[in-house]
Enzyme design. Structure first.
Site, PDB file in Angstrom:
ATOM      1  N   ASP A  78     -32.318  11.449  -6.105  1.00 36.25           N
ATOM      2  CA  ASP A  78     -33.362  12.321  -5.552  1.00 36.25           C
ATOM      3  C   ASP A  78     -34.490  11.463  -4.985  1.00 36.25           C
ATOM      4  O   ASP A  78     -35.061  10.626  -5.688  1.00 36.25           O
ATOM      5  CB  ASP A  78     -33.896  13.236  -6.657  1.00 36.25           C
ATOM      6  CG  ASP A  78     -34.755  14.368  -6.125  1.00 36.25           C
ATOM      7  OD1 ASP A  78     -35.276  14.250  -4.995  1.00 36.25           O
ATOM      8  OD2 ASP A  78     -34.919  15.371  -6.840  1.00 36.25           O
TER       9      ASP A  78
ATOM     10  N   HIS B  62     -31.908  15.779  -4.252  1.00 36.37           N
ATOM     11  CA  HIS B  62     -32.871  16.785  -4.678  1.00 36.37           C
ATOM     12  C   HIS B  62     -32.242  18.169  -4.790  1.00 36.37           C
ATOM     13  O   HIS B  62     -32.636  18.969  -5.643  1.00 36.37           O
ATOM     14  CB  HIS B  62     -34.035  16.822  -3.681  1.00 36.37           C
ATOM     15  CG  HIS B  62     -35.216  17.602  -4.155  1.00 36.37           C
ATOM     16  ND1 HIS B  62     -35.962  17.236  -5.260  1.00 36.37           N
ATOM     17  CD2 HIS B  62     -35.813  18.729  -3.680  1.00 36.37           C
ATOM     18  CE1 HIS B  62     -36.954  18.092  -5.438  1.00 36.37           C
ATOM     19  NE2 HIS B  62     -36.871  19.014  -4.501  1.00 36.37           N
TER      20      HIS B  62
ATOM     21  N   SER C  15     -38.423  21.654  -8.893  1.00 32.00           N
ATOM     22  CA  SER C  15     -39.239  20.772  -8.069  1.00 32.00           C
ATOM     23  C   SER C  15     -40.711  20.978  -8.420  1.00 32.00           C
ATOM     24  O   SER C  15     -41.099  20.768  -9.560  1.00 32.00           O
ATOM     25  CB  SER C  15     -38.943  21.022  -6.586  1.00 32.00           C
ATOM     26  OG  SER C  15     -39.469  19.994  -5.795  1.00 32.00           O
TER      27      SER C  15
END
Length: 721
Positions: free
Chosen positions: A656, A688, A569
């Site tokens: 995501d 995600h 991320s």
């Protein structure tokens, strides 16, 4: 069968013009998620990645088997009491998802969790939710909100079957096991019953995935009849709601990453006009807890007449407020419920050496969570006197936190403890005596012996002289320099604390050292650590990671040929940035759901969460200086020609909503165009957090670890026992 060539994305120049700067984006067309050409390209990338990693299939299977063989597959959590029941989760061998269960308490004074058998039948057990049943027929499944009414009669739960983190809420009658007709769609997490169980409080999101509205739903009615309790039109803020543990008040919260505002109403009158605790002030964050304090020990600070929910002449209703107004590491004050903007009493003053993080009030005590010296800490606070009693631990590196304490009057408090050597451990603390009871430690099957490993804290010196902490774990018999796996994140004040991992043993037992770089932008050393790694200080995050890597090489832990890096991320942004900054330092880089096209995303206020993110990264749309600064580090735009990149694996998910698949897709295309050895793997039905289901997650982690071991030249290495 002929070998597949590396996919070459079509070049379609797209001009992006801001602040007099023109950037030619050749792969922006990959943003068209519904385009057959885009799906075809992602599938071609997957096929190429599968081909290039096919030789690792056996290793992946061995690592999966190692994870599985070390895990007690049929197990249950330590029961936690709520109302008249003990609640716990169960896992069953062969099942992807857990079961949520309960058994009745033995008596009103029963506060010792029952020791239940993991196998076989449990007398009086009720399975209130089997996630395997709910997930049947879906490629992806995630359980969001989960709450049982105080009376124990109904279950509220939220389900996401797409990976987009938009949950559908349902209500189940626990006497019959049947769901009511109530269906509430497109919610975010955090829904809960009202104390009397007649209503549900929940939030919904706008088109940018920002939680913007709090709703009141009466059980037995339709969603169209729900009442709006709070709406926040400012796109910089999100909303939330929840009842105090005392069940006296409903808190309605508005917040950004730098500013917050809380209002409250009586729990039994949720549509009453909310009272604001403190009006929002830009840059001031605070959180609120309700406490009932003995007047005799309050030194006159509490109004003896303001008993409110306390309901007794000898006690007073107080609001505990954890805030950062003129206190960068936060301080704790309390105020009268009747006059929250009036006189404040300081309970825990600000300290440059202690970052206060959370406060939870109970009938008999108050728990505090904080950080000092780069480690998590917990303690008990006497609100009447302000005395804080810290709970000590004897390991040099560890992670600790309060958890599983739903009851206002419970005489014991539960906390979890673990380290890089010690598996997750659950304790109950007797508030009156300070006595600790060990309730459970994560079972590690096989021959794991913590004495065969060592953990330590190193300090690397950054380019500007700042000392950066590094947590390290390895086998005691490792010969250095050797292979090393370096992990980092460094954003949102999120701390990567030293904890235990069964999957990591597959790396350690093959001679790999694991290290966490606690770089700026995280919260390990307090709020200033975060402030020094955000906005126009963001590049400190990247240079810190590079300097940690150089320190580990210089101190003889590893060599550049034996060093791999990983982040996900915002940590994926870190991976992209350090690959550009110092490609010669790393043999391989694993970037999970990487935020690598950051400037393009932050420039578009229509994308999910963009406006909220301006407090973290800056606003390049309206500020030319921020635009220029971000353009110097965002990985996609800074891919370099004429350099030798390390091997790179980017992993993403099509659904995501936080970091769109297009970012790693564009990054991989640009990297390949300059000759970088890059692979892209896209999960076509996940979000995600990646794939769902524990066995699927183990296989995904085995895939990643096998790739890292291959980069390190250890694909054929057998684990040492």
């Amino acid at each position: 069968m002929s070998k597949l060539p590396a996919p070459s994305a079509r070049i379609h120049p797209h001009e992006r013009v801001f602040h007099g700067d023109t950037f030619i984006d050749q792969y922006e067309w990959l943003r068209e998620k519904e385009s057959p050409e885009v799906i075809e390209h992602l599938e071609a990338e997957n096929a190429y990645t599968q081909q290039e990693t096919a030789h690792l299939e056996g290793l992946r299977e061995r690592i999966f088997d190692e994870i599985k063989s070390r895990t007690l597959e049929t197990d249950l959590s330590v029961p936690s009491r709520s109302g008249q029941w003990w609640y716990y989760g169960r896992s069953i061998e062969g099942k992807q998802y857990g079961l949520q269960c309960r058994v009745p308490i033995a008596s009103p004074d029963d506060w010792t969790p029952p020791v239940l058998p993991a196998e076989g039948t449990i007398e009086g057990e009720q399975i209130i939710l089997d996630a395997n049943v709910e997930a049947d027929g879906h490629e992806f499944f995630s359980l969001g909100s989960f709450d049982v009414s105080d009376a124990g009669t109904h279950l509220l739960y939220g389900v996401d079957t797409e990976g987009d983190e938009r949950y559908t809420l349902r209500i189940r009658d626990l006497a019959t096991g049947e769901n009511l007709d109530d269906v509430i769609t497109d919610t975010s997490g955090g829904a809960e019953f009202s104390p009397d169980g007649t209503a549900v409080i929940y939030t919904t999101v706008d088109d940018s995935w920002r939680p913007d509205t709090v709703w009141l739903h009466l059980v037995g009615t339709t969603q169209a009849d729900d009442v709006q309790l709070l709406h926040e039109p400012d796109e910089r803020f999100w909303v939330g709601a929840g009842y105090t543990r005392s069940k006296a008040y409903l808190l309605l919260e508005v917040g950004s990453s730098i500013t917050s505002e809380t209002s409250f109403v009586p729990a039994d009158d949720p549509t009453a006009t909310p009272r604001i605790v403190w009006p929002r002030v830009d840059g001031v964050e605070y959180s609120v807890e309700h406490a009932i304090v003995e007047n005799a020990g309050a030194d006159g600070a509490a109004d003896a007449g303001a008993v409110g929910a306390a309901g007794a002449a000898g006690t007073s209703d107080r609001l505990l407020i954890l805030h950062n107004a003129d206190a960068i590491n936060f301080e704790l004050v309390d105020v009268s419920v009747d006059d929250p903007q009036g006189e404040r009493r300081v309970l825990l003053p600000h300290s440059p050496d202690r970052r206060l993080e959370d406060v939870e009030a109970f009938a008999a005590t108050t728990t505090v969570s904080y950080r000092r010296d780069g480690l998590t800490r917990i303690g008990l606070l006497d609100v009447a006197t302000g005395a804080l009693d810290e709970i000590d631990f004897d390991e040099p590196l560890y992670t600790v936190g309060w958890s599983g304490n739903p009851e206002w009057t419970q005489p014991t408090l539960r906390f979890g403890f673990g380290s890089m050597l010690t598996p997750s451990t659950v304790y109950d603390l007797v508030v009156a005596t300070g006595e600790r009871h060990l309730r459970k430690q994560q079972v590690v099957l096989g021959d794991y012996d913590p004495a065969g490993y060592e953990q330590r804290r190193e300090w690397a010196t950054a380019v500007d002289g700042t000392r950066v902490p590094v947590s390290i774990v390895r086998r005691r018999d490792v010969v250095a320099p050797g292979p090393l796996h370096l992990y980092g994140y460094g954003s949102y004040e999120a701390s990567i604390d030293p904890g235990f991992s069964i999957a990591r043993l597959s790396m350690l037992d093959r001679g790999v050292t694991f290290a966490i770089a606690h770089i700026r932008g995280g919260g390990e050393l307090g709020r200033h650590w975060y402030e020094d790694g955000k906005l126009l200080n963001k590049k400190n995050t990247f240079t810190d990671f590079v300097d940690v890597a150089r320190h580990l090489v210089a101190d003889g832990y590893t060599t550049p040929e034996q060093l791999v890096a990983e982040g996900g991320s915002a940590g994926g942004l870190l991976m992209g940035a350090v690959a550009n900054l110092a490609p010669e330092l790393f043999a391989g880089v694993l970037a999970a759901v990487p935020f690598v096209d950051a400037l393009t995303s932050i420039l578009d206020p229509e994308l999910p969460l963009t406006v909220i993110e301006w407090d973290e990264w800056g606003d390049p749309l309206h500020n030319a200086d921020v635009y220029a600064y971000m353009k110097t580090y965002t990985p996609y735009e800074n891919v370099r020609e004429g350099v030798r990149y390390p091997r790179i694996l980017a992993v993403t998910s099509l659904n995501d909503t936080r970091v769109l698949y297009v970012e790693p897709a564009k990054w991989a295309a640009r990297l390949r165009a300059v000759g970088a050895p890059v692979l892209l793997k896209t999960e076509m039905s996940a979000g995600h957090g990646g794939v769902s289901g524990r066995y699927n997650s183990w296989r995904e982690r085995a895939y990643e670890l096998a790739w890292l071991l291959d980069v390190l030249g250890l694909a054929d290495a057998e684990p040492q026992r």
